[in-house]
Scaffold this motif. Sequence first.
Motif, PDB file in Angstrom:
ATOM      1  N   TYR A 290      42.653  25.156  33.660  1.00  0.00           N
ATOM      2  CA  TYR A 290      43.085  26.555  33.996  1.00  0.00           C
ATOM      3  C   TYR A 290      44.248  26.957  32.829  1.00  0.00           C
TER       4      TYR A 290
ATOM      5  N   HIS B 257      48.288  27.294  50.540  1.00  0.00           N
ATOM      6  CA  HIS B 257      49.214  26.328  49.744  1.00  0.00           C
ATOM      7  C   HIS B 257      48.453  25.091  49.965  1.00  0.00           C
TER       8      HIS B 257
ATOM      9  N   VAL C  62      45.214  31.005  42.024  1.00  0.00           N
ATOM     10  CA  VAL C  62      45.863  32.009  41.479  1.00  0.00           C
ATOM     11  C   VAL C  62      47.064  31.477  40.969  1.00  0.00           C
ATOM     12  N   GLU C  63      47.167  30.096  41.363  1.00  0.00           N
ATOM     13  CA  GLU C  63      48.603  29.292  40.725  1.00  0.00           C
ATOM     14  C   GLU C  63      48.415  27.812  40.817  1.00  0.00           C
TER      15      GLU C  63
ATOM     16  N   GLY D  53      53.149  26.205  40.109  1.00  0.00           N
ATOM     17  CA  GLY D  53      54.158  26.856  39.979  1.00  0.00           C
ATOM     18  C   GLY D  53      53.917  27.879  38.555  1.00  0.00           C
ATOM     19  N   ARG D  54      52.565  27.806  38.114  1.00  0.00           N
ATOM     20  CA  ARG D  54      52.434  28.640  36.839  1.00  0.00           C
ATOM     21  C   ARG D  54      51.270  29.300  37.339  1.00  0.00           C
ATOM     22  N   LYS D  55      51.275  30.733  37.079  1.00  0.00           N
ATOM     23  CA  LYS D  55      50.031  31.828  37.146  1.00  0.00           C
ATOM     24  C   LYS D  55      48.733  31.424  36.658  1.00  0.00           C
ATOM     25  N   VAL D  56      47.863  31.472  37.319  1.00  0.00           N
ATOM     26  CA  VAL D  56      46.456  31.280  36.424  1.00  0.00           C
ATOM     27  C   VAL D  56      46.018  32.866  36.525  1.00  0.00           C
ATOM     28  N   ASP D  57      45.850  33.208  34.883  1.00  0.00           N
ATOM     29  CA  ASP D  57      45.542  34.604  34.976  1.00  0.00           C
ATOM     30  C   ASP D  57      44.298  34.629  33.650  1.00  0.00           C
TER      31      ASP D  57
ATOM     32  N   PRO E  28      42.713  34.932  37.608  1.00  0.00           N
ATOM     33  CA  PRO E  28      42.496  33.765  38.903  1.00  0.00           C
ATOM     34  C   PRO E  28      40.959  33.551  38.632  1.00  0.00           C
TER      35      PRO E  28
ATOM     36  N   HIS F 208      51.650  19.142  41.219  1.00  0.00           N
ATOM     37  CA  HIS F 208      50.909  20.410  40.674  1.00  0.00           C
ATOM     38  C   HIS F 208      50.262  20.912  42.157  1.00  0.00           C
TER      39      HIS F 208
ATOM     40  N   LYS G 242      47.929  27.394  44.578  1.00  0.00           N
ATOM     41  CA  LYS G 242      47.597  28.610  45.523  1.00  0.00           C
ATOM     42  C   LYS G 242      46.595  29.135  45.428  1.00  0.00           C
TER      43      LYS G 242
END
Length: 204
Positions: free
Chosen positions: A8, A120, A141-142, A145-149, A151, A163, A166
């Motif tokens: 990711y 979650h 999507v996360e 705590g880090r956004k997957v961009d 998604p 880890h 979300k």
Amino acid sequence: PYQTICEYFPYDDSCTYAGTLNPEQKPEKIIAITVEGAPSTMKMPQRLPGPGVGHEDILPTEIVNFAHPRKTSFDLLDVGETIPETPDTVNQVSFMINGQLFEGDSIPDVLTLGDAEVWHIKTSNNIPHPYHIHVNPFQVVEIGGRKVDPPMWKDVVMAEEGHDVKVYARYQRYTGDFVVHCHILSHEDAGMMHRVRIVPKKRP
């Protein structure tokens, strides 16, 4: 070694080739592929099909349960059991989801057809567990705590200690019962699984 986070976040410092290979470790040949016959003229596909093919991205505005996310926690419990007629004790491990062993008559999650929800997912122990839900792919999507961009569409995602994951899921096309489980066969067979049910949306 393979690190889930690198799927990711491939440009993370811990995911560089130099950081994942022991300098004293030599490549090992594990397979050889031989191609024979006349060459094919077929064109290479522009993209490969995946879990998200035919699915539109899930927008945060669609999510109906931000206030009460669905939760999947992969839990282990060591149980000391005394062997009958001996003084010995053996350790048995219970593999559970949300503190519960699989029970065929229990349906902890009842979902509504057409809804989109956030889940979650985590492990409460130091063993990674691949999360899998039948029928419906989801968007990661996360992680940690880090956004997957952007998604990523998946039907399996690894939950590792520290880890938490979300995901967004949209329930469409099918109603009925199916399961959420750890995709390690010995874990799900030992109880790390539970049922979910999708029901039609109630008419106003």
